[in-house]
Design a protein around this motif. Structure first.
Motif: not given
Length: 240
Positions: A5-13, A32-34, A40-54, A58-59
């Protein structure tokens, strides 16, 4: 097949994204979870295409019930849990003059409380390897990010205690400080300044550098290593 289980997976970068995909490439069954709401609250914003291949869940780890639900969902899907890699983090730019009780509480809830509760749930499910993530506050002050620093320092501080708690089961607990890591947040001036000061190869760390270390720590080759905070930082902590 071992599962993680890997947490924090929400941005491809991000580091967590790279860690999750590295473990999957190594033959792990990864959940994966994120929480895109934080991005959305951060300067980098949400990575809406970031669904990983696994499988991805959402948590919102500000919810005290979320860690146990997340571990339970992974165990139900994968049949167990061999490794927990807690990469998630709440970022916060508040200094001593502007820090609020609300932000201190929110950062502690996500960064520290949720991590301990994830370890608790994973331990009950028979986890064999835990990797936590801290920041480099023990190497350099970070006065502009006080809530983040307080809560991440707690992770480093509790690592040895958690390792002692899990030792009788044969499980390991270690903590990674990835040092200055380019996940897309620094501007060009910051990139140049840090690279010039970096002792090793004059470059920033990358998510792949952190993923290499995680892959080692969850492997059998690291079964004799526990209770450690490992600085994978290109020599940042020993620069003159």
């Amino acid at each position: 097949m071992p599962s993680a289980l890997v947490t924090g997976v929400s941005r491809r970068a991000g580091i967590a994204w790279t860690v999750a995909h590295r473990l999957a490439a190594d033959g792990w069954d990864v959940t994966a979870s994120g929480w895109p709401g934080h991005d959305r609250e951060q300067p980098w914003g949400e990575d809406s295409a970031a669904a990983p291949a696994m499988p991805w869940l959402a948590a919102d780890l500000a919810d005290p019930e979320a860690p146990a639900r997340l571990v339970s969902a992974h165990v139900a899907r994968a049949g167990g849990i061999d490794a927990l890699v807690a990469v998630h983090a709440r970022s916060s730019d508040q200094d001593l003059a502007t820090v609020t009780a609300a932000e201190l509480d929110a950062s502690f809830a996500v960064n520290a409380r949720a991590t301990v509760l994830l370890v608790q749930a994973a331990t009950a499910a028979g986890v064999r390897s835990v990797v936590l993530f801290t920041t480099g506050v023990h190497q350099r002050p970070m006065p502009d990010e006080l809530p983040y620093v307080v809560s991440k320092a707690a992770i480093q501080g509790v690592t040895a205690t958690l390792a002692a708690a899990l030792a009788s089961s044969g499980a390991t607990v270690n903590c990674v400080n990835p040092g200055p890591n380019d996940t897309g947040w620094p501007d060009d001036a910051t990139r140049a300044e840090v690279a010039a000061a970096m002792p090793l190869r004059s470059r920033w760390g990358t998510p792949a550098d952190a993923a290499d270390l995680v892959a080692f720590l969850v492997s059998d080759a690291a079964r004799w290593i526990t209770g450690q905070t490992i600085d994978s930082d290109g020599g940042w902590g020993v620069r003159s």
